[in-house]
Design a protein around this motif. Structure first.
Motif, mmCIF file in Angstrom:
data_model
loop_
_atom_site.group_PDB
_atom_site.id
_atom_site.type_symbol
_atom_site.label_atom_id
_atom_site.label_comp_id
_atom_site.label_asym_id
_atom_site.label_seq_id
_atom_site.Cartn_x
_atom_site.Cartn_y
_atom_site.Cartn_z
ATOM 1 N N PRO A 26 -12.106 -37.891 2.889
ATOM 2 C CA PRO A 26 -10.760 -37.490 3.307
ATOM 3 C C PRO A 26 -9.887 -38.708 3.610
ATOM 4 O O PRO A 26 -10.393 -39.731 4.073
ATOM 5 C CB PRO A 26 -10.999 -36.672 4.586
ATOM 6 C CG PRO A 26 -12.454 -36.396 4.620
ATOM 7 C CD PRO A 26 -13.128 -37.493 3.867
ATOM 8 N N LYS A 27 -8.578 -38.577 3.306
ATOM 9 C CA LYS A 27 -7.652 -39.675 3.543
ATOM 10 C C LYS A 27 -6.834 -39.358 4.797
ATOM 11 O O LYS A 27 -6.651 -38.191 5.145
ATOM 12 C CB LYS A 27 -6.707 -39.841 2.344
ATOM 13 C CG LYS A 27 -7.398 -39.980 0.990
ATOM 14 C CD LYS A 27 -8.128 -41.288 0.854
ATOM 15 C CE LYS A 27 -8.739 -41.509 -0.524
ATOM 16 N NZ LYS A 27 -9.602 -40.438 -1.033
ATOM 17 N N PRO A 28 -6.322 -40.385 5.452
ATOM 18 C CA PRO A 28 -5.549 -40.145 6.680
ATOM 19 C C PRO A 28 -4.269 -39.341 6.429
ATOM 20 O O PRO A 28 -3.920 -38.488 7.232
ATOM 21 C CB PRO A 28 -5.218 -41.550 7.178
ATOM 22 C CG PRO A 28 -5.651 -42.509 6.123
ATOM 23 C CD PRO A 28 -6.569 -41.827 5.202
ATOM 24 N N ASP A 29 -3.560 -39.622 5.331
ATOM 25 C CA ASP A 29 -2.305 -38.918 5.065
ATOM 26 C C ASP A 29 -2.265 -38.511 3.590
ATOM 27 O O ASP A 29 -1.542 -39.098 2.798
ATOM 28 C CB ASP A 29 -1.124 -39.836 5.422
ATOM 29 C CG ASP A 29 0.215 -39.155 5.178
ATOM 30 O OD1 ASP A 29 0.243 -37.907 5.063
ATOM 31 O OD2 ASP A 29 1.233 -39.868 5.098
ATOM 32 N N PRO A 30 -3.050 -37.487 3.229
ATOM 33 C CA PRO A 30 -3.132 -37.145 1.803
ATOM 34 C C PRO A 30 -1.884 -36.396 1.341
ATOM 35 O O PRO A 30 -1.401 -35.515 2.064
ATOM 36 C CB PRO A 30 -4.357 -36.248 1.729
ATOM 37 C CG PRO A 30 -4.450 -35.616 3.068
ATOM 38 C CD PRO A 30 -3.878 -36.601 4.056
ATOM 39 N N ILE A 31 -1.368 -36.739 0.166
ATOM 40 C CA ILE A 31 -0.244 -35.974 -0.403
ATOM 41 C C ILE A 31 -0.758 -34.933 -1.385
ATOM 42 O O ILE A 31 -0.191 -33.869 -1.565
ATOM 43 C CB ILE A 31 0.789 -36.917 -1.065
ATOM 44 C CG1 ILE A 31 2.060 -36.147 -1.444
ATOM 45 C CG2 ILE A 31 0.204 -37.620 -2.290
ATOM 46 C CD1 ILE A 31 3.204 -37.044 -1.816
ATOM 47 N N LEU A 32 -1.904 -35.253 -2.001
ATOM 48 C CA LEU A 32 -2.496 -34.352 -2.999
ATOM 49 C C LEU A 32 -3.954 -34.116 -2.624
ATOM 50 O O LEU A 32 -4.705 -35.073 -2.420
ATOM 51 C CB LEU A 32 -2.391 -34.995 -4.381
ATOM 52 C CG LEU A 32 -2.913 -34.197 -5.565
ATOM 53 C CD1 LEU A 32 -2.099 -32.931 -5.791
ATOM 54 C CD2 LEU A 32 -2.884 -35.041 -6.836
ATOM 55 N N ILE A 33 -4.331 -32.850 -2.492
ATOM 56 C CA ILE A 33 -5.704 -32.511 -2.121
ATOM 57 C C ILE A 33 -6.295 -31.605 -3.202
ATOM 58 O O ILE A 33 -5.724 -30.558 -3.502
ATOM 59 C CB ILE A 33 -5.743 -31.777 -0.766
ATOM 60 C CG1 ILE A 33 -5.115 -32.656 0.311
ATOM 61 C CG2 ILE A 33 -7.166 -31.390 -0.406
ATOM 62 C CD1 ILE A 33 -5.015 -31.986 1.658
ATOM 63 N N SER A 55 -14.136 -32.641 -4.655
ATOM 64 C CA SER A 55 -13.131 -32.942 -3.650
ATOM 65 C C SER A 55 -12.487 -34.280 -3.982
ATOM 66 O O SER A 55 -13.180 -35.232 -4.341
ATOM 67 C CB SER A 55 -13.799 -32.993 -2.274
ATOM 68 O OG SER A 55 -12.888 -33.518 -1.336
ATOM 69 N N LEU A 56 -11.162 -34.317 -3.902
ATOM 70 C CA LEU A 56 -10.458 -35.574 -4.162
ATOM 71 C C LEU A 56 -9.141 -35.531 -3.402
ATOM 72 O O LEU A 56 -8.426 -34.532 -3.438
ATOM 73 C CB LEU A 56 -10.189 -35.727 -5.664
ATOM 74 C CG LEU A 56 -9.393 -36.975 -6.080
ATOM 75 C CD1 LEU A 56 -10.150 -38.244 -5.748
ATOM 76 C CD2 LEU A 56 -9.072 -36.932 -7.568
ATOM 77 N N TRP A 88 -5.745 -26.697 -5.541
ATOM 78 C CA TRP A 88 -5.201 -28.006 -5.202
ATOM 79 C C TRP A 88 -3.819 -27.854 -4.592
ATOM 80 O O TRP A 88 -3.119 -26.877 -4.886
ATOM 81 C CB TRP A 88 -5.220 -28.969 -6.375
ATOM 82 C CG TRP A 88 -4.377 -28.606 -7.556
ATOM 83 C CD1 TRP A 88 -3.192 -29.149 -7.885
ATOM 84 C CD2 TRP A 88 -4.684 -27.659 -8.581
ATOM 85 N NE1 TRP A 88 -2.716 -28.598 -9.046
ATOM 86 C CE2 TRP A 88 -3.611 -27.671 -9.493
ATOM 87 C CE3 TRP A 88 -5.732 -26.784 -8.807
ATOM 88 C CZ2 TRP A 88 -3.578 -26.848 -10.608
ATOM 89 C CZ3 TRP A 88 -5.696 -25.954 -9.914
ATOM 90 C CH2 TRP A 88 -4.630 -26.005 -10.804
ATOM 91 N N HIS A 89 -3.491 -28.759 -3.688
ATOM 92 C CA HIS A 89 -2.257 -28.656 -2.914
ATOM 93 C C HIS A 89 -1.466 -29.942 -3.005
ATOM 94 O O HIS A 89 -2.035 -31.032 -2.958
ATOM 95 C CB HIS A 89 -2.576 -28.382 -1.437
ATOM 96 C CG HIS A 89 -3.207 -27.048 -1.207
ATOM 97 N ND1 HIS A 89 -4.532 -26.803 -1.470
ATOM 98 C CD2 HIS A 89 -2.685 -25.878 -0.764
ATOM 99 C CE1 HIS A 89 -4.800 -25.541 -1.189
ATOM 100 N NE2 HIS A 89 -3.690 -24.952 -0.762
ATOM 101 N N LEU A 90 -0.162 -29.788 -3.118
ATOM 102 C CA LEU A 90 0.730 -30.940 -3.064
ATOM 103 C C LEU A 90 1.575 -30.779 -1.809
ATOM 104 O O LEU A 90 2.277 -29.769 -1.659
ATOM 105 C CB LEU A 90 1.630 -30.959 -4.297
ATOM 106 C CG LEU A 90 2.671 -32.068 -4.358
ATOM 107 C CD1 LEU A 90 2.015 -33.410 -4.611
ATOM 108 C CD2 LEU A 90 3.705 -31.778 -5.436
ATOM 109 N N ASN A 91 1.494 -31.744 -0.903
ATOM 110 C CA ASN A 91 2.243 -31.638 0.354
ATOM 111 C C ASN A 91 1.954 -30.328 1.065
ATOM 112 O O ASN A 91 2.852 -29.724 1.649
ATOM 113 C CB ASN A 91 3.744 -31.735 0.092
ATOM 114 C CG ASN A 91 4.215 -33.171 0.127
ATOM 115 O OD1 ASN A 91 3.627 -33.993 0.830
ATOM 116 N ND2 ASN A 91 5.249 -33.469 -0.643
ATOM 117 N N GLY A 92 0.723 -29.855 0.991
ATOM 118 C CA GLY A 92 0.354 -28.625 1.673
ATOM 119 C C GLY A 92 0.663 -27.352 0.898
ATOM 120 O O GLY A 92 0.227 -26.272 1.290
#
Lengths: 420, 328, 275
Positions: free
Chosen positions: C18-25, C43-44, C80-84
């Motif tokens: 996991p990244k601290p501030d992910p934009i794309l999950i 997971s990416l 997958w999510h972009l900005n939530g």
């Protein structure tokens, strides 16, 4: 090239005008049994001219029917035997079609069919369904033969060839010349078919070398190629019209055959022969595609041309062979069509949309799909006349085409990636 | 051979009623094919529903104006029905489905099932009296020398070229807008347009429908001139004429359909005159008869279409720079 | 030169971290072609405002993953999510409008549009782009603003002198630049570049690299596919390694270069192979 530039100029004046509303063909259907006369209701009569359906009507409770026609001329009037009620039959079973009913201006021409009690209380449902099925299979065989080439050529080159129907005509017409005693050697049609198929196959090869291969080298787009094929279809079709004339003509052999009974089904022997012969040819094509090196190469190019090229296949040669084989099969389809019906300058062009329906039904680019699709289209067209008016039978095939694209655009045997 | 007569006849054809009708029809096709890259081989179906929409409306007691609206609405609906299933598929599928749909429609219209409405193969006549009653032009012949038209033809020509002018103005506004730029982008590369956030399907559908509505106008205009609609007029050949007109004039050019149609009809009439003269003078050594002229013309039409598509895909007057791009 | 703030340095070097501030999950995205597993990413996460490079041997599923994430292809399943915001089932053009724009491996210049038109067609919020808006809308002042913006961008990419030429007349390298400039006209948050450096000469590669780092400096998130490890080393903040459709390693470029799995899967077996 300047000459060619001038060339694209052609138009018929639009077929309109001079429409007298007065010409009709009419008649009354009565069953004459000894002294008793009884009107026959619900029988379909159709009128055709030059292979085009002009109109149809169903006899009313008085047995009367009337079909307006667009003008004076020669018409073919046919009684759809399947629609006769039980216990009624033509007194002469061969006279279900009146081949040249000539109508003068402003004439209400009467066409007469003689009906009597059927020998075996009319045609049994089994016979009706069965004979239509056989006719459907025969027509399907012709469509299948003609379709395989279109599908294979699409597979290896990506071209939808709108001139493919005219290769069918070409086969039929070339065979006609060899078959005719005045123009050719008067050879039996089965012999005449051999040079016809070879010549059309050669013409396919020449087309590839002289036209399509250079265009591919120039990276001409798909849309342009399709329009070029339309231009070519005009050249072939109207070239044939000049050479062959507009009259439909039969081959010397097998034009008229008497009915035979098999398993309770009435049909003519040539229908069964066409079906059988086509099945053998298609089986051989199937073996060629799956068992020979050239055939597998063809399928490999069809699946992925780049991959085939990099694995050492001579793609250009494979495409040439595909054109030769595909055109030859179309020519053979044309000969079969000519034996089944008659030879006419635009017979293949009229078949083209049915070929498309077959190919899309089976899956564009797959040879086996085209075979399957051809038979399904043929049978569906003929069997549909059991439930809907005969004038809609071509529309049935086209409707199959449209519906197929809606629900499964890759076709019955196609793979999805192709359509993207 | 009377060259002057042949040239004058050809000149009359270039400005005549069919030239106006095909210019109009080609404008609609140009929007679809030239600007958006859609291979619509069923354009004749739009012409047909336009003509029938009007003829049936008038036949049932409606006014011609109502008929025009009905015809256009039918063409829009046709575009919607054809477009939704096919516009997501490849170009060749659209070509096959549209040509098939045109034929299905023709079969339906001429069938006995539709006869109560369409009058079957006999079609509908004399529905444009309203238009001809409005003709303010006094009876007579107008023009110079042999280059003359009667008052009826002049009236129809005014309508036809007037329509062409109005629709061209509309196309000018439309194709020079960002909307027009977007459909050209779609013609060049659908995936690129998608990646830039363009609703490619929606644009293609709009283009198909609007082009069809223009085709319907062309169909109505032809029907008005002839005061007659019959189903077997609307064969696929008409679509291919329109394609040829578009290609001569240059796909995606605003005035292309007009110049294309005038050239097309000029050459058609010219060729007809020359070949008729040639047969009469026996220049073909008796190889051909007068009845062969029609088919030969069609074969030459095919040659011309192939030649144009191969050597002049940007039209007879296509720009040099565009040609270079095409060759890449 | 990797970002100096280096917020990713403390992360574990395990796939899917996991990244601290992910934009794309990306969660469990799978795509098979006729039984062949093309993409299977458990997971990416992509960190906002960084340059992430996606590497892997030929056929590793990099472009397929791009296609899936941007709506050009549909996975069998996954999320997958972009900005939530969920992106599954969203058509490609809407993905672009939501702020994730991609380019293509084979450049797709709109050949018979001018270079300027190529730029303008990509501009957002032009009312004249709708049918009625084009006919009757007041789009000219928007057009003027877009044009100014497009010309500024073309200047930055060194294409301003070509603005009125057909895009089809550009050289291969110029087309790459145009495609990147054009993508920026959509004002994306995430820009996904599919092998921007493929088939480009070394001088132009440096130019492109400069532009890519400039994107990050503007606050954009960049994901790009690349073959050349040297290029990846030079510019990336984070590297994701794909092999046979799955993420086999991720981490900072220096870490990846010495990772044995990567060397086996990618450099070892496929060294020297060009796409």
């Amino acid at each position: 090239m300047l000459l060619a530039a001038i060339a694209f100029l052609a138009i018929v004046s639009m077929p309109l005008a001079a429409l007298a509303e007065n010409e009709t063909i009419k008649g009354t259907l009565e069953k004459i049994d000894a002294d008793a006369r009884e009107p026959v209701e619900g029988v379909t009569i159709t009128v055709e001219q030059g292979g085009d359906l002009i109109g149809s009507a169903v006899s009313d409770q008085n047995g009367a029917w009337e079909i307006p026609v667009p003008g004076a001329g020669e018409y073919v009037v046919r009684l759809e035997v399947e629609t006769l009620p039980d216990g009624v039959a033509l007194t002469d079973p061969e006279r279900f079609e009146l081949p040249d009913v000539s109508v003068r201006e402003n004439q209400n021409k009467t066409a007469r069919f003689n009906l009597g009690p059927g020998l075996s209380s009319g045609v049994s449902a089994w016979n009706r369904i069965g004979s239509l099925f056989v006719i459907g299979l025969k027509f399907g065989a012709i469509v299948a033969l003609s379709s395989v080439g279109l599908s294979l050529i699409f597979g290896v080159t990506g071209l939808v060839n709108f001139a493919h129907g005219d290769l069918v005509t070409l086969g039929a017409v070339v065979a006609f010349f060899f078959n005719s005693p005045d123009l050719g050697g008067g050879w039996h049609i089965l012999i005449a078919a051999i040079p016809a198929v070879l010549l059309v196959a050669g013409f396919g090869g020449l087309q590839e070398i002289g036209l399509w291969r250079p265009l591919r080298k120039r990276n001409t787009g798909l849309v342009s190629l399709i329009v070029v094929s339309i231009g070519l279809s005009f050249v072939i079709r109207y070239g044939i019209l000049v050479a062959f004339s507009g009259l439909p003509r039969p081959y010397l052999n097998y034009a008229i055959q008497s009915d035979m009974q098999i398993l309770g089904i009435t049909t003519v022997p040539k229908n069964l022969a066409i079906i059988g012969f086509t099945l053998v040819v298609l089986a051989l094509i199937g073996l060629f595609l799956t068992r020979t090196k050239l055939g597998t190469a063809m399928r490999a190019v069809s699946d992925n041309a780049d991959l085939a090229e990099s694995s050492g296949i001579d793609v250009s040669r494979v495409i040439l062979v595909t054109w030769v084989v595909g055109a030859g099969l179309a020519g053979l389809g044309g000969v079969m069509f000519g034996i089944s019906e008659q030879v006419q300058w635009d017979m293949g062009a009229k078949l083209l949309l049915l070929i498309f329906a077959a190919v899309i039904l089976g899956g564009l680019g797959t040879a086996f799909g085209a075979m399957l699709g051809g038979f399904i289209v043929g049978v569906a067209i003929e069997m549909s006349t059991l439930v809907i008016p005969v004038e809609f039978k071509t529309a049935v095939a086209l409707a199959i085409l449209v519906v197929m694209l809606l629900v499964r655009p890759q076709g019955l045997l196609g793979t999805k990636e192709r359509i993207g | 051979m009377d060259w002057v007569k042949i040239l004058i006849d050809a000149g009359r054809a270039a400005v005549g009623v069919p030239a106006a009708a095909y210019a109009l029809s080609a404008i609609g096709l140009n929007l679809q094919f030239g600007y958006t890259g859609l291979l619509n081989f069923g354009h004749v179906a739009s012409m047909m529903v336009g003509a029938y929409g009007m003829a049936i409306t008038v036949d049932r007691g409606g006014s011609m104006w109502l008929g025009v609206i009905v015809g256009i609405l039918l063409a829009l609906i046709l575009g919607l029905i054809l477009g939704i299933p096919t516009l997501r598929l490849r170009a060749d599928y659209l070509a096959i489905v549209t040509i098939a749909a045109g034929e299905i429609l023709r079969i339906l219209v001429r069938s006995s099932w539709a006869e109560p409405v369409t009058n079957g193969i006999l079609g509908i006549q004399a529905f444009a009296d309203e238009f001809f009653d409005l003709n303010p032009i006094p009876v007579g012949l107008y023009g110079i020398g042999r280059f003359r038209f009667d008052e009826r033809t002049v009236w129809v020509m005014i309508l036809g070229w007037g329509l062409v002018a109005v629709v061209t103005l509309f196309m000018w506004k439309l194709t020079r807008s960002p909307w027009g730029r977007t459909i050209r982008a779609i013609r060049e590369d659908e995936d690129a347009a998608l990646s830039l956030g363009k609703n490619v399907f929606g644009y293609k559908l709009q283009s198909l429908m609007v082009g069809g509505a223009i085709g319907a106008l062309a169909g109505m205009f032809l029907a008005i001139d002839q005061q007659n609609v019959t189903p077997d007029t609307y064969i696929p050949l008409l679509t291919f004429y329109a394609f040829t007109v578009v290609i001569i004039g240059g796909p995606g050019s605003l005035l292309g359909p007009i110049t294309g149609s005038m050239i097309f009809w000029f050459l058609f009439e010219f060729l007809d005159g020359v070949m008729t003269g040639a047969v009469l003078n026996d220049w073909f050594f008796g190889w051909f008869e007068a009845t062969d002229i029609g088919p030969i013309r069609f074969a030459l039409f095919g040659v011309g279409l192939m030649w144009l598509m191969i050597y002049r895909p940007q039209g007879l007057f296509g720009s040099h720079e565009e040609m270079l791009i095409d060759a890449q | 030169m990797p970002s100096s703030e280096a917020p990713l340095d403390d992360l574990a070097r395990t796939p899917g971290v996991p990244k601290p501030d992910p934009i794309l999950i990306v969660d469990n995205v799978q795509r098979t072609f006729g039984g062949l597993q093309a993409v299977n990413v458990q997971s990416l996460q992509i960190q906002r405002g960084t340059i992430t490079s996606l590497i892997g041997p030929n056929g590793a599923g990099k472009t397929t993953l791009f296609n899936l994430l941007t709506g050009f292809d549909r996975p069998q399943h996954g999320d997958w999510h972009l900005n939530g915001g969920a992106l599954v089932g969203i058509p490609s053009f809407r993905v672009a409008r939501r702020g994730m724009v991609r380019t293509f491996q084979l450049t797709k210049s709109l050949a018979r549009l001018t270079v300027l038109e190529n730029m303008l067609v990509a501009a957002k919020d032009q009312v004249g782009e709708s049918f009625w808006g084009g006919l009757f809308g007041r789009w000219r002042h928007i057009e003027a603003a877009n044009e100014a913006k497009a010309m500024a961008s073309l200047e930055r990419f060194g294409l301003d002198h070509m603005a009125s030429h057909y895009a089809g007349s550009l050289s291969g390298g110029q087309r790459k630049l145009l495609e990147m400039a054009r993508a920026l006209m959509v004002e994306p948050e995430v820009i996904m570049l599919d092998e921007p450096m493929a088939g480009v000469n070394p001088a132009l590669t440096q130019t492109l690299l400069g532009h890519i780092s400039a994107l990050r400096d503007d606050g954009k998130t960049v994901v790009f596919i690349e073959h050349d490890m040297d290029v990846v080393q030079e510019i990336s903040d984070w590297v994701v390694v794909l092999s046979q459709g799955t993420v086999i390693a991720e981490g900072p470029p220096a870490h990846i270069a010495s990772n044995h799995d990567v060397i086996d899967a990618y450099l070892g077996l496929h060294h020297g192979e060009k796409p």
